[in-house]
Design a protein around this motif. Structure first.
Motif: not given
Length: 182
Positions: A81-110
């Motif tokens: 149950k703990y592992l499933k809750r942990k996996i859901k916490a990481f895989t339920s969202d689509d992630y965004r990360f921005t490298y502001n210095d070069i103007g790069l936006l990354c979108r990805y799934s986990v």
């Protein structure tokens, strides 16, 4: 590999426990009936026990195995149950990360890799963040002619490794946060 090894070790341990329980039951029976252990051992090999003793042994075996399986399922289920809750916490969202210095936006799934036991990144898309809305980049370059990222030649593999390192770090920190909260 670990799971196969642990399963085979647990089977050997279970067989050993059953043998020990058999010897204990033979010893107990020899003490109750005042027969020598050697005679009881010989009788058990040739199955010359009275019917009620065989029924008691079967009922005892069923009781012991059901108690052990119940205890094992409860202890494993909380970990699962703990592992499933942990996996859901990481895989339920689509992630965004921005490298502001070069103007790069990354979108990805986990997703979660059952073999390695770690999260990994998939569906990584790079966007040039110097436009509104951000433009998807192909082969590490922005496709807008007068953009600074036109010939940026961003290594998508390196970006993915950096983002995966961040996700794995957060994965490991998740356990520490949960232990503090408990």
């Amino acid at each position: 590999m670990k799971k196969v090894l642990l399963d085979s070790i647990s089977q050997v341990i279970s067989a050993g426990i059953l043998v020990i329980l058999g010897f204990i039951s033979m010893f107990t029976y020899s003490q109750i009936t005042d027969k020598p252990f050697k005679t009881v051992f010989k009788d058990s090999i040739t199955f010359q026990f009275p019917t009620y003793v065989i029924i008691l042994i079967i009922l005892g075996f069923i009781l012991i195995t059901s108690v052990v399986s119940y205890l094992r399922s409860n202890s494993v289920s909380s970990e699962v149950k703990y592992l499933k809750r942990k996996i859901k916490a990481f895989t339920s969202d689509d992630y965004r990360f921005t490298y502001n210095d070069i103007g790069l936006l990354c979108r990805y799934s986990v997703s979660y890799n059952n073999y390695t036991g770690k999260p990994f990144i998939h569906n990584l898309k790079l966007y040039c963040n110097k436009h509104t809305p951000p433009m998807e980049m192909f082969d590490g370059d922005c496709n807008v002619n007068r953009c600074d990222n036109r010939n940026a030649d961003i290594n998508e593999f390196s970006v993915q490794r950096h983002l995966e390192s961040d996700i794995i770090h957060r994965w490991e920190e998740y356990d520490k946060k949960q232990k503090k909260g408990s």
